[in-house]
Design a protein around this motif. Structure first.
Motif, PDB file in Angstrom:
ATOM      1  N   ARG A  26      -3.851 -18.115   5.743  1.00 21.53           N
ATOM      2  CA  ARG A  26      -3.638 -17.263   6.923  1.00 21.53           C
ATOM      3  C   ARG A  26      -4.135 -15.638   6.181  1.00 21.53           C
ATOM      4  O   ARG A  26      -4.648 -14.773   6.989  1.00 21.53           O
ATOM      5  CB  ARG A  26      -2.394 -16.987   7.402  1.00 21.53           C
ATOM      6  N   GLY A  27      -3.722 -15.406   4.945  1.00 21.95           N
ATOM      7  CA  GLY A  27      -3.686 -14.192   4.565  1.00 21.95           C
ATOM      8  C   GLY A  27      -4.964 -13.750   3.237  1.00 21.95           C
ATOM      9  O   GLY A  27      -4.716 -12.916   2.541  1.00 21.95           O
ATOM     10  N   TRP A  28      -5.973 -14.833   3.394  1.00 21.97           N
ATOM     11  CA  TRP A  28      -7.031 -14.511   2.531  1.00 21.97           C
ATOM     12  C   TRP A  28      -7.715 -13.232   2.756  1.00 21.97           C
ATOM     13  O   TRP A  28      -8.176 -12.787   1.737  1.00 21.97           O
ATOM     14  CB  TRP A  28      -8.016 -15.678   2.601  1.00 21.97           C
ATOM     15  N   GLY A  68      -1.925  -4.645 -12.608  1.00 22.52           N
ATOM     16  CA  GLY A  68      -2.658  -5.790 -11.967  1.00 22.52           C
ATOM     17  C   GLY A  68      -1.796  -7.017 -11.756  1.00 22.52           C
ATOM     18  O   GLY A  68      -1.815  -7.619 -10.918  1.00 22.52           O
ATOM     19  N   ILE A  69      -1.065  -7.341 -12.703  1.00 20.50           N
ATOM     20  CA  ILE A  69      -0.176  -8.436 -12.716  1.00 20.50           C
ATOM     21  C   ILE A  69       1.014  -8.188 -11.752  1.00 20.50           C
ATOM     22  O   ILE A  69       1.419  -9.174 -11.109  1.00 20.50           O
ATOM     23  CB  ILE A  69       0.485  -8.556 -14.261  1.00 20.50           C
ATOM     24  N   LEU A  74       3.354  -9.653  -6.656  1.00 18.57           N
ATOM     25  CA  LEU A  74       4.121  -9.294  -5.452  1.00 18.57           C
ATOM     26  C   LEU A  74       3.391  -9.995  -4.247  1.00 18.57           C
ATOM     27  O   LEU A  74       4.223 -10.373  -3.205  1.00 18.57           O
ATOM     28  CB  LEU A  74       3.660  -7.628  -5.208  1.00 18.57           C
ATOM     29  N   VAL A  75       1.862 -10.036  -4.305  1.00 22.46           N
ATOM     30  CA  VAL A  75       1.200 -10.863  -3.241  1.00 22.46           C
ATOM     31  C   VAL A  75       1.637 -12.274  -3.072  1.00 22.46           C
ATOM     32  O   VAL A  75       1.928 -12.917  -2.111  1.00 22.46           O
ATOM     33  CB  VAL A  75      -0.216 -10.810  -3.405  1.00 22.46           C
ATOM     34  N   ALA A  76       1.838 -12.789  -4.535  1.00 24.23           N
ATOM     35  CA  ALA A  76       2.313 -14.383  -4.451  1.00 24.23           C
ATOM     36  C   ALA A  76       3.793 -14.292  -3.881  1.00 24.23           C
ATOM     37  O   ALA A  76       3.912 -15.472  -3.120  1.00 24.23           O
ATOM     38  CB  ALA A  76       1.873 -14.642  -5.751  1.00 24.23           C
ATOM     39  N   ALA A  77       4.630 -13.607  -4.334  1.00 22.79           N
ATOM     40  CA  ALA A  77       6.020 -13.640  -4.012  1.00 22.79           C
ATOM     41  C   ALA A  77       6.078 -13.467  -2.218  1.00 22.79           C
ATOM     42  O   ALA A  77       6.712 -14.105  -1.580  1.00 22.79           O
ATOM     43  CB  ALA A  77       6.773 -12.557  -4.535  1.00 22.79           C
ATOM     44  N   GLY A  78       5.058 -12.419  -1.818  1.00 27.95           N
ATOM     45  CA  GLY A  78       5.386 -12.248  -0.342  1.00 27.95           C
ATOM     46  C   GLY A  78       4.625 -13.600   0.443  1.00 27.95           C
ATOM     47  O   GLY A  78       5.402 -13.896   1.543  1.00 27.95           O
TER      48      GLY A  78
END
Length: 511
Positions: A26-28, A68-69, A74-78
C-alpha cells in the motif's frame, strides 16, 4: 457500513491480520517519494561530475548514515505498526475492518447489504501473490470496505465464503419480508414457497464458463476509433501540417493539452479493458480485466437495474458494440465506477446476445422473437420490430435521428432507442424503474412533443423515450408508472430477473 468508537474487547478471538507485506504494497509510493527526494540532487550531481560538491559534502559521513538508518527504521516501524493494528473479522451478520495507529477506526459492512465482492491485484501485489477484496454495498457510491492484502488463494476462499453468507442473509431477509407482508397485508400466494425455492442458504457454484473475450487488437482499434481520441489525433495531424506549411510553432504548442488528454483517455481505457473476459458463474456475471491492476468483478444476478447497448459511428463497419449496466450499489462517482459498469467494452453482435442472455430476461415478445426485438432496437428504424417511432414533427427537433427514435413497452421491460450516428438502445425492466418523469423543452413545446424519462440507479445508462406526441407521452407515462408499481408489488420473494424468464440467446447456442 459505518464508523464507530472501538470497544476495547471487541471479540478479539475473531480478529485476523492481513498479510505482513500489506503496508509495503500500500505504501510503496511513500518509499519511492523518499528515494526521489533524497537521491535527486545526488543523481544530478553525479551526472554533472560534481558528486562531491552537493549539500551533503559538508555533513560528516557518520551523521548521514545515522540519518539514513533512522529514516529507514521509522518507515519500517510505521509499516509494522500499521500491519499490527489492521485486523478484520467475518461474523454472522457483518464484515468488520479495524485500522489505525493513533486514531483507530472500525468500518463494517452488513452481509445482507453486500451486493458483490471484487478481487483486485495491483501490479506490486501481483508480484507478491497478494490480492485485495473490495466490498460493494447497496446504496454506496464506491467500495464500502477493502481488505488489503491477502494471499490470492485465501482471498478467493474468503470471497466465496462471504458471498455465500451474504446470499443466506438476504434469503433470510426475504423470508421475513414475505412473512410481514402476509401478516400486515393481503396474503401473497406462494411468496414464501418461491423464496425458499430460488434462494437456498448457500448457493452452489457450478464453476465458470467463458461467455465472451475481447481480443487485444479490438481493444486497441476500438480505443483509437473513439470520437475523442480520433478528433484529437486529426487535430494533431492538422496542426503539424499547418506548422510545417506556415512555420508558426505556436500552432503545435497550443494543442499539447489536447494531446495529453487524448493520450490519458486512450491509456486509461486500454489499461482497464486489457484481456477483458466475460464469464458465467454461479453468483452472477464474472468479469476479469486489467493490465497494471487485474480485477475480478462480479455483477450479481438480479441486481442489474438498466442495460445500455451503444455503437459509435466509427465502430459500425466492424460490427462492434459496447454494453453497460446500472448496478445497485456501484454508483457513478468516478471514472473507476464507470469502468465497473462496463460488462462488454467492444463485442460483436453475437457477444452482445450471449451477455444479454445472462443479465436480461426475455423482453416479453416470446423466445422465438426475442432476438429480433432486441436487434430491431439496436439497428432498426421506424416501426421495425414493433417499435413506436417519433411523429413527423420530431424531424424539426431531431432532423437526422427522428426516424430511429422510438420505444417498445412489453410485459417485462421497456426498450428505448435513439441516435443516428451513435446508435443507442436502453433497456429497463419494469420492476427496476425507480420513477418516471414527463419533460418538455421550449422547442418541443412549439411542435407538440414531450419526453418520458425513466430514472434508474446512478450509472452510465440514462434511459428516455424522446420526442413523442404529448398525448402519447402522457399515455406512456401513466402506463409505465402503473407497470413499475405492479412489478414492485410482486417483488418480495420473486426470483432474480435471469431466473424469471428464458434468456435471449445467440443463434446456435444450446439451452
Amino acid at each position: 457500513m459505518g464508523n464507530q468508537q472501538i470497544p476495547r474487547s471487541a471479540h478479539d478471538g475473531e480478529w485476523r491480520r492481513v498479510h505482513p507485506l500489506s503496508p509495503w504494497v500500500r505504501g510503496w509510493i511513500l518509499v519511492a517519494a523518499l528515494f526521489v527526494a533524497v537521491g535527486r540532487d545526488w543523481f544530478e550531481a553525479l551526472l554533472s561530475g560534481g558528486v562531491n560538491r552537493g549539500w551533503w559534502s559538508g555533513v560528516p559521513v557518520p551523521v548521514l548514515a545515522a540519518v539514513g538508518i533512522g529514516v529507514v527504521v521509522l518507515v519500517a516501524a510505521g509499516f509494522m505498526f500499521s500491519w499490527w493494528t489492521t485486523r478484520f473479522a467475518v461474523g454472522a451478520t457483518t464484515v468488520r475492518l479495524r485500522t489505525g495507529i493513533v486514531f483507530r477506526q472500525l468500518r463494517q459492512a452488513r452481509l445482507d447489504r453486500v451486493q458483490a465482492v471484487d478481487l483486485a491485484q495491483p501490479l506490486l501485489a501481483r508480484l507478491f501473490g497478494l490480492a485485495e477484496l473490495r466490498f460493494e454495498v447497496a446504496d454506496a457510491g464506491e467500495s464500502a470496505l477493502r481488505l488489503s492484502f491477502l494471499p490470492v488463494a485465501e482471498a478467493e476462499a474468503l470471497r466465496a465464503r462471504i458471498l455465500a453468507a451474504a446470499a443466506a442473509a438476504r434469503s433470510a431477509e426475504q423470508l421475513r419480508a414475505g412473512d410481514r407482508l402476509q401478516v400486515n397485508a393481503a396474503p401473497l400466494p406462494g411468496a414464501r414457497r418461491e423464496a425458499e425455492r430460488v434462494a437456498p442458504e448457500v448457493p452452489a457454484d457450478p464453476g465458470e464458463a467463458l461467455v465472451a473475450a475481447v481480443p487485444l487488437v479490438r481493444i486497441l482499434a476500438s480505443t483509437l476509433l473513439t470520437p475523442f481520441v480520433m478528433v484529437a489525433s486529426l487535430a494533431g495531424a492538422a496542426s503539424v501540417a499547418l506548422q510545417v506549411a506556415t512555420g508558426v510553432t505556436a500552432l503545435g504548442v497550443a494543442l499539447v493539452p489536447a494531446f495529453l488528454a487524448a493520450a490519458a483517455t486512450a491509456w486509461g481505457r486500454i489499461n482497464r479493458t486489457w484481456n477483458f473476459r466475460v464469464l458465467a458463474a454461479g453468483d452472477g456475471l464474472r468479469l476479469r480485466y486489467g493490465l497494471l491492476e487485474t480485477r475480478t468483478q462480479t455483477v450479481p444476478a438480479g441486481r442489474v437495474q438498466a442495460i445500455g447497448i451503444r455503437q459509435p459511428l466509427l465502430w459500425r463497419p466492424f460490427g462492434w458494440w459496447a454494453l453497460h449496466v446500472n448496478v445497485a450499489g456501484y454508483g457513478q462517482s468516478s471514472g473507476q465506477e464507470e469502468a465497473k459498469s462496463t460488462v462488454l467494452p467492444a463485442g460483436t453482435l453475437e457477444d452482445v446476445f450471449r451477455v444479454l442472455g445472462l443479465v436480461f430476461p426475455d423482453p416479453g415478445a416470446g423466445p422465438e422473437s426475442a432476438r429480433g426485438v432486441v436487434q430491431a432496437g439496436m439497428t432498426g428504424a421506424g416501426s421495425d420490430g414493433g417499435f413506436a417511432s417519433s411523429p413527423g414533427p420530431a424531424r424539426w427537433v431531431d432532423p437526422l435521428g427522428w426516424r430511429r427514435t422510438g420505444f417498445l413497452a412489453t410485459g417485462t421491460a421497456i426498450l428505448c432507442r435513439h441516435g443516428a450516428f451513435a446508435r443507442t438502445l436502453s433497456i429497463v425492466p419494469h420492476g427496476r424503474t425507480q420513477s418516471v418523469a414527463l419533460t418538455q423543452g421550449p422547442l418541443e413545446r412549439r411542435f407538440g412533443l414531450a419526453n418520458v424519462e425513466l430514472h434508474s440507479t446512478p450509472g452510465p445508462v440514462r434511459p428516455a423515450v424522446r420526442h413523442l406526441a404529448v398525448a402519447d407521452a402522457e399515455r406512456l407515462f401513466g402506463e409505465l408508472a402503473a407497470r413499475a408499481a405492479a412489478a414492485r408489488r410482486r417483488a418480495p420473494g420473486a426470483a432474480p430477473l435471469a431466473r424469471q424468464h428464458p434468456p435471449v440467446r445467440a443463434e446456435g447456442d444450446t439451452p
